[in-house]
Motif scaffolding. Structure first.
Motif: not given
Length: 407
Positions: A384-407
């Motif tokens: 979750f720390r990587d997910a939140l970092h990506a969601a907040l770092g939209k420029s560096a990660h070129r992110a739009f929707k970041v999601a948690f995926q469950f097995p």
């Protein structure tokens, strides 16, 4: 089950805010209100309730405001701590009460708002009777603890956990032709569509969308799905957002530059004129008929008011933070209408009374609304720390929707 739990104490809140001002990771450090824990599955509150195993849970802009402690303290009056965040969801029914209306194994999305019907009231409040259940006045009453929606109510859980519970009136089956990524976006797409249906521009009206994130992209996509040919300009922070907005159907994009370095480009596109005051940003004469602010910051709202034309409408879409430095002069100078919108309801669409999310899912199944590629990043819950970092770092990660995926 494993879940992220948000439980702010006053001391934890103040300490995390102070540390977060200089260290972003403080917001998901062991000192923060957000923790990964083993918790009990939420109980089914009654026979009309079901349990949904989460397949994907989205990270929304309002979730980021929550985690970074930028949400208005007013919202805490409509929440019950500790709670599992996450209202964007797609999952499958794994348990049902005696009157569920859905079957185990069914793939579903859950409309997260918690109005009168979910809270056990036999008679609806005024907004619920009119179909505007997102404006329910009883979201802190009834047999559920306070919570505007799933993901802010202690009793229901949220999509940042392995499962949560929902009333059968909230549960919408996902068509087989709609993938998990698109289904996950049905909730934010419904937010965008609801605002447009309530304040629909004509084909001649210039539209300015402020913000190139997921909500801004969905505003453009939904406007085109509605069949509108209104000229649309999108003000974005990053080049990859501008590229995506054009792909969604925007006519023009402008990159944010400094305090008002983007004003000349906007003036050219919107046929407006600029005048320089004694102090501050330039004043806009003219502007767009409809401005949709999808950011909710002080800066974006200030720009939205400046760039709305005479008797124009400014829609503040989503959960705004605590805006500061807003010059309200354009409101009276141009007789603007400023309205807010954050969810969805029953809509009047071509003679039909239909839920906004149902309409979105229908259009997704028909290929009329194709937005699955906006889901750009997927993480397991323990990252979750990587997910939140990506969601907040939209420029560096070129992110739009970041999601948690469950097995």
């Amino acid at each position: 089950m494993r879940a992220l739990v948000f439980h702010p104490t006053v001391a934890c809140y103040l300490l995390t805010r102070a540390a977060g001002a200089v260290w972003e990771s403080a917001y998901w450090s062991p000192l923060s209100p957000l923790r990964l824990r083993d918790v009990q599955d939420p109980a089914l509150p009654g026979p009309e309730w079901v349990r949904v195993r989460v397949r994907m849970g989205g990270i929304c802009g309002s979730d980021l405001h929550l985690v970074t402690l930028q949400a208005s303290p007013s919202a805490s009056a409509f929440a019950s701590f500790p709670f599992v965040p996450g209202h964007e969801n797609v999952g499958e029914v794994v348990e049902a009460g005696s009157q569920p209306g859905v079957r185990p194994g069914q793939r579903v999305v859950v409309e997260p708002v918690l109005p009168c019907r979910t809270r056990g009231f036999p008679e609806m409040c005024g907004p619920c009777r009119e179909g505007d259940y997102h404006l329910c006045v009883r979201t802190a009453e009834g047999h559920l603890r306070p919570g505007l929606m799933v993901g802010a109510c202690r009793d229901t859980g949220g999509s940042w956990g392995e499962n949560f519970v929902a009333h059968r009136s909230q549960v919408l089956p996902v068509p087989d032709s709609v993938g998990d990524e698109e289904a996950l976006l049905s909730e934010p797409a419904a937010c965008a569509l609801h605002a447009l249906l309530r304040w629909m521009p004509s084909d001649r009206d210039a539209v300015l969308v402020i913000g190139g994130g997921v909500i801004g992209q969905l505003v453009v996509a939904c406007l085109r799905a509605l069949g509108s040919s209104a000229p649309v300009t999108v003000l974005t922070k990053y080049p990859h957002q501008a590229e995506r907005a054009r792909a969604q159907g925007a006519d023009h994009t402008v990159l944010l530059q400094g305090r008002d370095g983007h004003y000349e480009a906007l003036a050219d596109l919107l046929g407006a004129r600029l005048r320089r005051p004694m102090l501050g940003k330039r004043v806009v004469v003219g502007g767009a008929r409809l401005v949709v602010d999808c950011v909710g910051s002080g800066r974006s709202l200030d720009d939205a008011l400046r760039w709305a034309g005479p008797r124009g409408t400014v829609v503040v879409l989503g959960l705004a933070s605590l805006p500061r430095g807003v010059d309200w002069t354009p409101v009276w100078l141009k007789e603007l209408r400023v309205v807010g919108s954050y969810a969805y309801a029953l809509e009047d669409w071509r003679g039909e009374r239909v839920r906004t999310m149902e309409l979105v899912l229908r259009w997704m199944a028909e290929g009329r609304l194709a937005v699955a590629d906006l889901v750009t990043h997927r993480f397991p819950l323990d990252r979750f720390r990587d997910a939140l970092h990506a969601a907040l770092g939209k420029s560096a990660h070129r992110a739009f929707k970041v999601a948690f995926q469950f097995p």
